[in-house]
Motif scaffolding. Structure first.
Motif, PDB file in Angstrom:
ATOM      1  N   UNK A  35       0.836  -1.236   0.046  1.00 18.54           N
ATOM      2  CA  UNK A  35      -0.051   0.206   0.147  1.00 18.54           C
ATOM      3  C   UNK A  35       0.948   1.253   0.048  1.00 18.54           C
ATOM      4  N   UNK A  36       0.536   2.395  -0.724  1.00 14.74           N
ATOM      5  CA  UNK A  36       1.059   3.554  -0.505  1.00 14.74           C
ATOM      6  C   UNK A  36       0.543   4.515   0.488  1.00 14.74           C
ATOM      7  N   UNK A  37       1.290   4.809   1.199  1.00 17.58           N
ATOM      8  CA  UNK A  37       0.976   5.850   2.478  1.00 17.58           C
ATOM      9  C   UNK A  37       1.166   7.197   2.011  1.00 17.58           C
ATOM     10  N   UNK A  51       5.274   6.161   1.386  1.00 20.51           N
ATOM     11  CA  UNK A  51       6.081   5.001   2.036  1.00 20.51           C
ATOM     12  C   UNK A  51       5.344   3.856   1.380  1.00 20.51           C
ATOM     13  N   UNK A  52       5.843   2.905   1.256  1.00 24.24           N
ATOM     14  CA  UNK A  52       5.617   1.490   0.727  1.00 24.24           C
ATOM     15  C   UNK A  52       5.269   0.630   1.707  1.00 24.24           C
ATOM     16  N   UNK A  53       4.077   0.288   2.205  1.00 23.60           N
ATOM     17  CA  UNK A  53       3.795  -0.320   3.363  1.00 23.60           C
ATOM     18  C   UNK A  53       2.974  -1.768   3.256  1.00 23.60           C
ATOM     19  N   UNK A  54       3.202  -2.559   4.156  1.00 25.74           N
ATOM     20  CA  UNK A  54       2.568  -3.804   4.253  1.00 25.74           C
ATOM     21  C   UNK A  54       1.415  -3.872   5.346  1.00 25.74           C
ATOM     22  N   UNK A  55       0.556  -4.662   4.898  1.00 24.01           N
ATOM     23  CA  UNK A  55      -0.848  -4.774   5.920  1.00 24.01           C
ATOM     24  C   UNK A  55      -0.282  -5.764   7.140  1.00 24.01           C
ATOM     25  N   UNK A  56      -0.283  -5.146   8.395  1.00 19.32           N
ATOM     26  CA  UNK A  56       0.078  -6.312   9.451  1.00 19.32           C
ATOM     27  C   UNK A  56      -1.051  -7.236   9.552  1.00 19.32           C
ATOM     28  N   UNK A  57      -0.778  -8.417   9.797  1.00 17.17           N
ATOM     29  CA  UNK A  57      -1.715  -9.516  10.127  1.00 17.17           C
ATOM     30  C   UNK A  57      -2.834  -8.987  10.945  1.00 17.17           C
ATOM     31  N   UNK A  79      -4.464   6.016   9.440  1.00 16.66           N
ATOM     32  CA  UNK A  79      -3.925   4.737   9.602  1.00 16.66           C
ATOM     33  C   UNK A  79      -2.745   5.067  10.684  1.00 16.66           C
ATOM     34  N   UNK A  80      -2.634   4.038  11.537  1.00 19.13           N
ATOM     35  CA  UNK A  80      -1.460   3.891  12.609  1.00 19.13           C
ATOM     36  C   UNK A  80      -0.523   2.860  11.900  1.00 19.13           C
ATOM     37  N   UNK A  81       0.613   3.417  11.856  1.00 19.39           N
ATOM     38  CA  UNK A  81       1.779   2.581  11.239  1.00 19.39           C
ATOM     39  C   UNK A  81       2.962   2.373  11.893  1.00 19.39           C
ATOM     40  N   UNK A  82       3.649   1.342  12.049  1.00 19.61           N
ATOM     41  CA  UNK A  82       4.988   1.009  12.519  1.00 19.61           C
ATOM     42  C   UNK A  82       6.223   1.191  11.234  1.00 19.61           C
ATOM     43  N   UNK A  83       7.082   2.196  11.388  1.00 16.92           N
ATOM     44  CA  UNK A  83       7.853   2.440  10.522  1.00 16.92           C
ATOM     45  C   UNK A  83       9.483   2.246  11.047  1.00 16.92           C
ATOM     46  N   UNK A  84      10.072   1.546  10.447  1.00  9.92           N
ATOM     47  CA  UNK A  84      11.530   1.484  10.841  1.00  9.92           C
ATOM     48  C   UNK A  84      12.315   1.557   9.553  1.00  9.92           C
ATOM     49  N   UNK A  85      13.726   1.444   9.594  1.00  6.75           N
ATOM     50  CA  UNK A  85      14.659   1.618   8.497  1.00  6.75           C
ATOM     51  C   UNK A  85      14.378   0.788   7.242  1.00  6.75           C
ATOM     52  N   UNK A  86      13.851  -0.555   7.604  1.00  7.55           N
ATOM     53  CA  UNK A  86      13.476  -1.246   6.310  1.00  7.55           C
ATOM     54  C   UNK A  86      11.951  -1.523   6.075  1.00  7.55           C
ATOM     55  N   UNK A  87      11.326  -1.537   6.894  1.00  2.83           N
ATOM     56  CA  UNK A  87       9.691  -1.944   6.594  1.00  2.83           C
ATOM     57  C   UNK A  87       8.777  -1.015   7.159  1.00  2.83           C
ATOM     58  N   UNK A 104       4.539  -1.028   8.340  1.00  2.00           N
ATOM     59  CA  UNK A 104       3.687  -1.852   8.489  1.00  2.00           C
ATOM     60  C   UNK A 104       2.229  -1.163   9.090  1.00  2.00           C
ATOM     61  N   UNK A 105       1.172  -1.244   8.408  1.00  2.00           N
ATOM     62  CA  UNK A 105      -0.177  -0.609   8.641  1.00  2.00           C
ATOM     63  C   UNK A 105      -0.753  -1.374   9.720  1.00  2.00           C
TER      64      UNK A 105
END
Length: 174
Positions: A2-4, A14-20, A32-40, A42-43
């Protein structure tokens, strides 16, 4: 993915993955609430959404929904699947109207299969129309009408290997 988009002083994408754990599928314009680190990225959750937007639940390809008791309540419910199975010890359906439209129907029921042990049907009115030939074969056949029994045909062939008993107030032959 997903693009945020976040707009402040500059545009960040950001290019994001949907958290399970996030079951709602994100839509454009959602908060959205997202987790952002240097590599990934997650929404984690959908925090805001326009109420007029359709919500879609996104589950992994292989998913199981388990609950002690599960109730689904909606003014309308639609189920679409290539294949659907219901496994139940007891299945109860209630409603005002049952409509079943199938191109091919096959009914296999444990004790009452294509060879029925017992079949009891009670109805207010029953009509059966067969284009072609209808055949009923039975060891014993009982037809009972409380008021009137009419048999009309172009021809009638009545044969009995034993005795024939006709009993009535008025009997007219010919």
């Amino acid at each position: 993915y997903y693009l945020i988009q976040e707009l402040e002083d500059e545009s960040l994408v950001y290019r994001a993955q949907l958290a399970p754990s996030c079951l709602l599928e994100p839509r454009k314009g959602d908060g959205v609430l997202a987790f952002v680190d240097a590599r990934e990225v997650f929404i984690l959750a959908i925090l805001q959404r326009d109420q007029n937007k359709k919500a879609q639940i996104a589950l992994p390809k292989e998913s199981v929904l388990a609950a002690q008791n599960l109730t689904i309540s909606a003014p309308a419910l639609s189920l679409k699947a290539q294949s659907a199975q219901i496994h139940s010890d007891r299945l109860l359906t209630q409603g005002h109207l049952l409509r079943v439209d199938f191109q091919v129907g096959q009914f296999l029921v444990g004790l009452v299969s294509s060879i029925c042990r017992s079949l009891l049907t009670t109805t207010k009115n029953f009509a059966l129309r067969v284009s072609g030939q209808a055949q009923v074969s039975s060891q014993n056949l009982l037809v009972k009408a409380d008021r009137e029994l009419q048999t009309r045909s172009g021809g009638l062939d009545l044969k009995a290997s034993g005795s024939i008993r006709l009993d009535g107030r008025d009997i007219k032959l010919g």
